[in-house]
Design a protein around this motif. Structure first.
Motif, PDB file in Angstrom:
ATOM      1  N   THR A  76       0.716  -1.158   0.019  1.00 26.46           N
ATOM      2  CA  THR A  76       0.079  -0.062  -0.010  1.00 26.46           C
ATOM      3  C   THR A  76       1.139   1.346   0.096  1.00 26.46           C
ATOM      4  O   THR A  76       2.238   0.983   0.544  1.00 26.46           O
ATOM      5  CB  THR A  76      -1.039   0.216   1.369  1.00 26.46           C
ATOM      6  N   ARG A  77       0.233   2.432  -0.395  1.00 25.34           N
ATOM      7  CA  ARG A  77       0.719   3.512  -0.192  1.00 25.34           C
ATOM      8  C   ARG A  77       0.266   4.504   0.823  1.00 25.34           C
ATOM      9  O   ARG A  77      -1.220   4.694   0.351  1.00 25.34           O
ATOM     10  CB  ARG A  77       1.036   4.369  -1.749  1.00 25.34           C
ATOM     11  N   ARG A  78       0.624   4.904   1.910  1.00 25.80           N
ATOM     12  CA  ARG A  78      -0.067   5.591   3.030  1.00 25.80           C
ATOM     13  C   ARG A  78      -0.573   6.872   2.423  1.00 25.80           C
ATOM     14  O   ARG A  78      -0.094   7.607   1.631  1.00 25.80           O
ATOM     15  CB  ARG A  78       0.525   5.646   4.181  1.00 25.80           C
TER      16      ARG A  78
ATOM     17  N   MET B 171      -1.604  11.572   6.611  1.00 26.49           N
ATOM     18  CA  MET B 171      -1.200  10.865   7.778  1.00 26.49           C
ATOM     19  C   MET B 171       0.126  11.502   8.605  1.00 26.49           C
ATOM     20  O   MET B 171       0.902  12.035   8.033  1.00 26.49           O
ATOM     21  CB  MET B 171      -0.673   9.331   7.423  1.00 26.49           C
TER      22      MET B 171
ATOM     23  N   HIS C  64       4.807   8.518   8.608  1.00 20.68           N
ATOM     24  CA  HIS C  64       4.924   7.639   7.317  1.00 20.68           C
ATOM     25  C   HIS C  64       4.206   8.278   6.184  1.00 20.68           C
ATOM     26  O   HIS C  64       3.766   7.401   5.231  1.00 20.68           O
ATOM     27  CB  HIS C  64       4.921   6.196   7.452  1.00 20.68           C
ATOM     28  N   ALA C  65       3.668   9.597   6.295  1.00 21.72           N
ATOM     29  CA  ALA C  65       2.922   9.958   4.988  1.00 21.72           C
ATOM     30  C   ALA C  65       3.410   9.533   3.752  1.00 21.72           C
ATOM     31  O   ALA C  65       4.553   9.893   3.471  1.00 21.72           O
ATOM     32  CB  ALA C  65       2.471  11.247   5.384  1.00 21.72           C
TER      33      ALA C  65
ATOM     34  N   ALA D 199       4.036   0.787   2.211  1.00 21.76           N
ATOM     35  CA  ALA D 199       3.935  -0.045   3.561  1.00 21.76           C
ATOM     36  C   ALA D 199       3.025  -1.319   3.340  1.00 21.76           C
ATOM     37  O   ALA D 199       2.422  -1.489   2.326  1.00 21.76           O
ATOM     38  CB  ALA D 199       3.459   0.758   4.757  1.00 21.76           C
TER      39      ALA D 199
ATOM     40  N   PRO E 185       0.230  -3.655   5.079  1.00 23.61           N
ATOM     41  CA  PRO E 185      -1.045  -3.249   5.747  1.00 23.61           C
ATOM     42  C   PRO E 185      -0.601  -3.893   7.271  1.00 23.61           C
ATOM     43  O   PRO E 185      -0.069  -4.916   7.314  1.00 23.61           O
ATOM     44  CB  PRO E 185      -2.080  -4.025   5.180  1.00 23.61           C
TER      45      PRO E 185
ATOM     46  N   GLU F 166      -7.587  -1.791   6.669  1.00 20.47           N
ATOM     47  CA  GLU F 166      -6.870  -1.039   5.824  1.00 20.47           C
ATOM     48  C   GLU F 166      -7.251  -1.288   4.292  1.00 20.47           C
ATOM     49  O   GLU F 166      -7.507  -0.271   3.443  1.00 20.47           O
ATOM     50  CB  GLU F 166      -5.487  -1.050   6.034  1.00 20.47           C
TER      51      GLU F 166
ATOM     52  N   GLU G   1      -6.509   5.982   5.975  1.00 14.44           N
ATOM     53  CA  GLU G   1      -5.204   5.674   5.849  1.00 14.44           C
ATOM     54  C   GLU G   1      -4.356   5.387   4.750  1.00 14.44           C
ATOM     55  O   GLU G   1      -3.244   5.641   4.642  1.00 14.44           O
ATOM     56  CB  GLU G   1      -5.191   4.439   6.761  1.00 14.44           C
ATOM     57  N   ILE G   2      -5.167   4.880   3.564  1.00 18.43           N
ATOM     58  CA  ILE G   2      -4.550   4.430   2.473  1.00 18.43           C
ATOM     59  C   ILE G   2      -4.818   5.230   1.055  1.00 18.43           C
ATOM     60  O   ILE G   2      -5.776   5.508   0.877  1.00 18.43           O
ATOM     61  CB  ILE G   2      -4.820   3.031   2.212  1.00 18.43           C
ATOM     62  N   GLU G   3      -3.847   5.552   0.667  1.00 17.09           N
ATOM     63  CA  GLU G   3      -3.835   6.277  -0.952  1.00 17.09           C
ATOM     64  C   GLU G   3      -4.115   5.400  -2.003  1.00 17.09           C
ATOM     65  O   GLU G   3      -4.821   5.497  -2.968  1.00 17.09           O
ATOM     66  CB  GLU G   3      -2.576   6.972  -0.986  1.00 17.09           C
TER      67      GLU G   3
END
Length: 204
Positions: A43-45, A49, A52-53, A57, A59, A81, A125-127
């Motif tokens: 994922t990309r956060r 956030m 870790h924006a 990462a 999940p 997530e 949370e997740i982009e």
């Protein structure tokens, strides 16, 4: 690398389920999607956030009181997530815990995903959610040009670049550790000399 041989190798090399806590207080899931070309889910956060924006990462997150063990933490967080149903994941083991730059000790849990669940990132949370063929990490050398600032010190660190995503830091170390110990394939992934307060996550 077929799905059958991949799972066989992972079952042989990884710790049994459920994995021991080993002092960890958080967990991530390394989700493996089988098929003709096994892939890992990442994922990309989200950019908003607090920590870790915008980073790539797995999940995962901190253990909650209701989690019987850290494998449950990884599964619960993955469902929250990216809508990965807990019942669709077979946990087959874990890697050695690694310490994030925040100081939290994180257990990487490895799970095999059954079928093709409809995955969607939680916008809180997740982009984005994406997949990378495992073969990519085996065949593609790490780049050595990603610049970061760690506590006021400029560093150039290794990374993997895939379709616009930059995979580095703890996530990259977990991937390298997974491939080295889960699949018995060595990857050259150098890290700058350890600095005070910075634990090299891939070290054993």
């Amino acid at each position: 690398m077929t799905e059958h041989s991949l799972i066989q190798t992972l079952r042989h090399n990884l710790r049994p389920s459920p994995p021991p806590a080993d002092g960890a207080d958080a967990a991530v899931l390394i989700p493996i999607l089988g098929g003709r070309e096994p892939e890992v889910l990442l994922t990309r956060r989200a950019a908003h956030m607090k920590s870790h924006a915008g980073e790539v990462a797995f999940p995962g997150g901190k253990r909650e009181p209701g989690d019987l063990h850290l494998a449950m933490t990884a599964l619960r967080e993955s469902e929250e997530e990216v809508a990965l149903p807990m019942h669709s994941v077979e946990v087959i083991g874990a890697l050695k815990p690694a310490r994030a730059k925040s100081g939290i000790l994180v257990l990487p849990v490895v799970g095999v995903v059954d079928g093709e669940p409809d995955l969607v990132g939680n916008p809180d949370e997740i982009e984005s959610v994406f997949r990378v063929p495992l073969r990519y990490f085996i065949e593609t050398p790490a780049a050595r040009d990603h610049r970061i600032n760690f506590r006021g010190i400029d560093l150039v660190v290794p990374c993997f670049r895939y379709e616009g995503y930059v995979i580095w830091g703890l996530t990259a170390y977990m991937l390298v550790d997974f491939i080295r110990h889960g699949l018995e394939h060595h990857i050259d992934y150098p890290w700058p000399p350890a600095l005070p307060g910075m634990l090299v996550p891939g070290a054993r």
